[in-house]
Design a protein around this motif. Sequence first.
Motif, PDB file in Angstrom:
ATOM      1  N   LEU A 150      -8.803   8.276  -0.663  1.00  0.00           N
ATOM      2  CA  LEU A 150      -7.611   7.986   0.284  1.00  0.00           C
ATOM      3  C   LEU A 150      -7.349   6.746   0.184  1.00  0.00           C
ATOM      4  CD1 LEU A 150      -9.448   9.967   3.449  1.00  0.00           C
ATOM      5  CD2 LEU A 150      -7.334  10.558   2.370  1.00  0.00           C
ATOM      6  N   GLN A 151      -7.926   5.737  -0.503  1.00  0.00           N
ATOM      7  CA  GLN A 151      -7.731   4.489  -0.498  1.00  0.00           C
ATOM      8  C   GLN A 151      -6.278   4.171  -0.811  1.00  0.00           C
ATOM      9  OE1 GLN A 151      -9.948   2.646   0.965  1.00  0.00           O
ATOM     10  NE2 GLN A 151     -11.106   4.326   0.929  1.00  0.00           N
ATOM     11  N   ARG A 152      -5.677   4.660  -1.667  1.00  0.00           N
ATOM     12  CA  ARG A 152      -4.166   4.447  -2.022  1.00  0.00           C
ATOM     13  C   ARG A 152      -3.250   4.811  -1.048  1.00  0.00           C
ATOM     14  NH1 ARG A 152      -3.556   2.702  -7.530  1.00  0.00           N
ATOM     15  NH2 ARG A 152      -1.325   3.666  -7.657  1.00  0.00           N
ATOM     16  N   ALA A 153      -3.639   6.173  -0.650  1.00  0.00           N
ATOM     17  CA  ALA A 153      -2.890   6.574   0.555  1.00  0.00           C
ATOM     18  C   ALA A 153      -2.886   5.662   1.620  1.00  0.00           C
ATOM     19  CB  ALA A 153      -3.475   7.899   0.982  1.00  0.00           C
ATOM     20  N   TRP A 154      -4.103   5.125   2.170  1.00  0.00           N
ATOM     21  CA  TRP A 154      -4.144   3.975   3.311  1.00  0.00           C
ATOM     22  C   TRP A 154      -3.436   2.926   2.782  1.00  0.00           C
ATOM     23  CZ3 TRP A 154      -5.379   7.182   6.715  1.00  0.00           C
ATOM     24  CH2 TRP A 154      -6.732   7.909   6.737  1.00  0.00           C
ATOM     25  N   GLY A 155      -3.393   2.614   1.791  1.00  0.00           N
ATOM     26  CA  GLY A 155      -2.534   1.379   1.204  1.00  0.00           C
ATOM     27  C   GLY A 155      -0.977   1.425   1.273  1.00  0.00           C
ATOM     28  N   VAL A 156      -0.466   2.751   0.968  1.00  0.00           N
ATOM     29  CA  VAL A 156       0.897   3.086   1.177  1.00  0.00           C
ATOM     30  C   VAL A 156       1.210   3.055   2.465  1.00  0.00           C
ATOM     31  CG1 VAL A 156       2.301   5.398   1.105  1.00  0.00           C
ATOM     32  CG2 VAL A 156       1.065   4.792  -0.782  1.00  0.00           C
ATOM     33  N   LEU A 157       0.428   3.471   3.624  1.00  0.00           N
ATOM     34  CA  LEU A 157       0.607   3.648   5.042  1.00  0.00           C
ATOM     35  C   LEU A 157       0.600   2.256   5.792  1.00  0.00           C
ATOM     36  CD1 LEU A 157      -1.292   6.935   5.857  1.00  0.00           C
ATOM     37  CD2 LEU A 157       1.353   6.541   6.022  1.00  0.00           C
ATOM     38  N   ALA A 158      -0.459   1.361   5.142  1.00  0.00           N
ATOM     39  CA  ALA A 158      -0.698  -0.052   5.593  1.00  0.00           C
ATOM     40  C   ALA A 158       0.663  -0.631   5.342  1.00  0.00           C
ATOM     41  CB  ALA A 158      -1.870  -0.719   5.129  1.00  0.00           C
ATOM     42  N   GLU A 159       1.155  -0.525   3.886  1.00  0.00           N
ATOM     43  CA  GLU A 159       2.461  -1.385   3.401  1.00  0.00           C
ATOM     44  C   GLU A 159       3.748  -1.012   4.300  1.00  0.00           C
ATOM     45  OE1 GLU A 159       4.513  -3.923   0.875  1.00  0.00           O
ATOM     46  OE2 GLU A 159       2.156  -3.663   0.948  1.00  0.00           O
ATOM     47  N   ALA A 160       3.602   0.218   4.635  1.00  0.00           N
ATOM     48  CA  ALA A 160       4.823   1.044   5.425  1.00  0.00           C
ATOM     49  C   ALA A 160       4.864   0.620   6.581  1.00  0.00           C
ATOM     50  CB  ALA A 160       5.157   2.235   4.879  1.00  0.00           C
ATOM     51  N   GLY A 161       3.652   0.181   7.193  1.00  0.00           N
ATOM     52  CA  GLY A 161       3.541  -0.136   8.671  1.00  0.00           C
ATOM     53  C   GLY A 161       3.404   1.038   9.578  1.00  0.00           C
ATOM     54  N   ILE A 162       3.128   2.194   8.894  1.00  0.00           N
ATOM     55  CA  ILE A 162       3.147   3.367   9.714  1.00  0.00           C
ATOM     56  C   ILE A 162       1.819   3.608  10.450  1.00  0.00           C
ATOM     57  CG2 ILE A 162       3.199   6.130   9.377  1.00  0.00           C
ATOM     58  CD1 ILE A 162       5.583   5.605   7.290  1.00  0.00           C
ATOM     59  N   PRO A 163       1.926   3.981  11.681  1.00  0.00           N
ATOM     60  CA  PRO A 163       0.793   4.091  12.323  1.00  0.00           C
ATOM     61  C   PRO A 163      -0.071   5.181  11.960  1.00  0.00           C
ATOM     62  CG  PRO A 163       2.440   3.571  14.166  1.00  0.00           C
ATOM     63  CD  PRO A 163       3.139   3.915  12.735  1.00  0.00           C
ATOM     64  N   VAL A 164      -1.494   5.441  12.133  1.00  0.00           N
ATOM     65  CA  VAL A 164      -2.248   6.494  11.888  1.00  0.00           C
ATOM     66  C   VAL A 164      -3.052   6.920  12.999  1.00  0.00           C
ATOM     67  CG1 VAL A 164      -4.189   7.667  10.544  1.00  0.00           C
ATOM     68  CG2 VAL A 164      -2.523   5.999   9.395  1.00  0.00           C
TER      69      VAL A 164
END
Length: 295
Positions: A150-164
């Motif tokens: 999941l690490q690269r997916a979390w990175g994508v979401l962190a970079e995009a600023g999309i809440p989880v």
Amino acid sequence: MNDHRTEALEVRRFAERLGLPGLIDVHTHFMPERVLRKVWDYFDTNGPLIGGLGWPITYRREEAERTALLREFGVRAFTAMLYPHKPGMAQWLNGWAADFAGRTPDCLHTATLFPEPDVETYVSAAVEAGARVFKAHVQVGGYDPADERLQRAWGVLAEAGIPVVMHCGSGPAPGKHTGPEPVARVLARHPRLRLVVAHMGMPEYEQFLGLAERYDEVRLDTTMAFTDFTERFMPFPGRALPRLTALGDRVLLGSDFPNIPYPYLHQLHALERLGLGEEWLRAVCHDNAADLFGL
């Protein structure tokens, strides 16, 4: 039987009393009907096992009726929290959610994920397709949020600023990887991840408040917290209320609609009776989410 028309009027009056144009609810469930029926079956079967209480579904209605009811409540924006319980399911759910958002303009386009080889690919695709919020359910999925896949997916979401919005606390039922420790490992690697801890992290309320105090992008949603139902078996500690007040800009209204064993209005009254003031209530019930999602 709850009179939903009367309740809708009272919910709208609650918002009007605070001077709000409506509510924003970051934790509502819409998903394919056959999946939702299975969720309801789970609560019908396991409700008596959770805290020794039954779990009647207050808003067991067809999809169109449920969206209409949220609008009657004056909910300006809501989500379609959905989640896979096995590999190969998330991408299909994301396709359904994109379609639902397309025909439901007041729903924030929601997506989900699961630790599997192609997770980064379909998370990136969902972001490009306009997803505005993701849902992760650690207890149902039975996975470690710090799983390397999941690490690269979390990175994508962190970079995009999309809440989880992540169900990561051990309540109302614990899972193998629930609790604050796995989440702390995720945040150590992705400190800018816009994590929204569902259910205030119940019952590990204070530990999750600690993560919000440590990481500026960590937020908490109110889903089921402070209600009579939850206070009977996972009460919020009174000593933590000052910390909740101090984090007033990072607490968001969540309800779990339609899967709640009490009227929607009760969640609002539960927040009001905390006695944290109208400014706090306005922020929680509308303004914080409006800022987060640019509404």
